[in-house]
Design an enzyme around this catalytic site. Sequence first.
Site, mmCIF file in Angstrom:
data_model
loop_
_atom_site.group_PDB
_atom_site.id
_atom_site.type_symbol
_atom_site.label_atom_id
_atom_site.label_comp_id
_atom_site.label_asym_id
_atom_site.label_seq_id
_atom_site.Cartn_x
_atom_site.Cartn_y
_atom_site.Cartn_z
ATOM 1 N N CYS A 59 51.853 38.191 23.374
ATOM 2 C CA CYS A 59 50.844 38.536 24.438
ATOM 3 C C CYS A 59 49.706 37.611 24.374
ATOM 4 O O CYS A 59 48.740 37.487 25.102
ATOM 5 C CB CYS A 59 50.550 39.855 24.594
ATOM 6 S SG CYS A 59 51.972 40.838 25.135
ATOM 7 N N HIS A 66 48.273 41.744 33.806
ATOM 8 C CA HIS A 66 48.880 41.192 32.517
ATOM 9 C C HIS A 66 50.218 40.032 32.510
ATOM 10 O O HIS A 66 51.079 40.396 31.813
ATOM 11 C CB HIS A 66 49.028 42.310 31.362
ATOM 12 C CG HIS A 66 49.305 41.743 30.134
ATOM 13 N ND1 HIS A 66 48.826 40.689 29.610
ATOM 14 C CD2 HIS A 66 49.781 42.457 29.017
ATOM 15 C CE1 HIS A 66 49.255 40.544 28.095
ATOM 16 N NE2 HIS A 66 49.625 41.631 27.859
#
Length: 389
Positions: free
Chosen positions: A86, A337
């Site tokens: 991430c 995201h």
Amino acid sequence: MSNDSYIIGWGHTPFGKLDAADGEQLIRDAVEPALQTAGLEAADIDGIFVGHFNSGFVLQDFSASLVALAVPGLRHVPAVRLENACATGSAAIWAALDAVKSGRVRRALVVGFEIMNAVPGPVIAQTLLRCSYVKEEGTTPAGFAGVFGHIAGGYFERFGDQSDALAAIAAKNHANGVHNPHAHMRRDLGFDFCRNPSDKNPFVAGPLKRSDCSLVSDGAAALVISSTRVGSAKVPAVRWRSHTQVNDYLPLSRRDPTRFEGAALAWRRGLEAARLTLDDLGFVETHDCFTIAELLEYEAMGLAPHGQGARAILDGVTRKDGRLPVNPSGGLKSRGHPIGATGVSQHVMAAMQLTGTAGDMQVGTGKPGAVFNMGGAAVANYLSVLEAA
């Protein structure tokens, strides 16, 4: 060797669940405004750094090669793809910074993008779970939400029920995201909705409800990074005061899951290198993939002692009108995201704040700001301390 590095332009697509999203189009829609705001042509770019996690979200890999298809003027510019879970977007930024500081590249283009919604929900969950230690955590129910549900459950068991704090974090970030034109969800959900389980807000993993989880999003963001300020730029420049990366063990079994120790070390080193304290900052964009992550990041950055992170939100410290606004853009919770784009997006949001171009998101302190982006459960920890140049 250059001592300074500047953000001189940026672009950002809307984040969301985009029907028939196309990688080349997303790249083009982020890169063209980045070049335009930098006042540059494609021929002025010396290196391209692409953040793209993928891992099966889409069939097309070798995604660094897509940038030239999106913007043909970049056909012969060296391009490379970076991946770090991430924190993939920040990994691409760090590679660009290294190239610029070495003198090998004068002006670098960083592009982060992801298309997550091209596969069904269970495939998304399994793909994201590869960012955990698969040998031990690869069968965790509910995917990566289950990993953070485990973290939240351990924290609750040790320090008491934190549901009020998590709901307040979610409500804050959704309220902030209403003012972000790029956000996936521009809706103020309110504290009561986030606090109370319901058919629309069920428990997902452990004490985490749907409102505690960031959105599965598609989108792209881009930066132009330069060794010098550029007179033709259409936006003011932003300068790095420091950039720091600290890693930690991947398996949660090898560390205390209720402490983000690598993140805390990144904050200490990054602020020391910037010659600043937390009190010198005007805002923070942080990695709220789950609300429990933002709570633990309060402790990592030094806003509260271990086990007392709830104080930072319940006392109003991190609200938009608080002493240190956290995620005035709405964060991952509201903005979305898309894995490869997230770190780049966070830096775009910070650049807008520092140059007074954040519109209704503006907190208006005039102080430096910070961006914290992490890969995995605080495994790859990246911190940027930035200021208006």
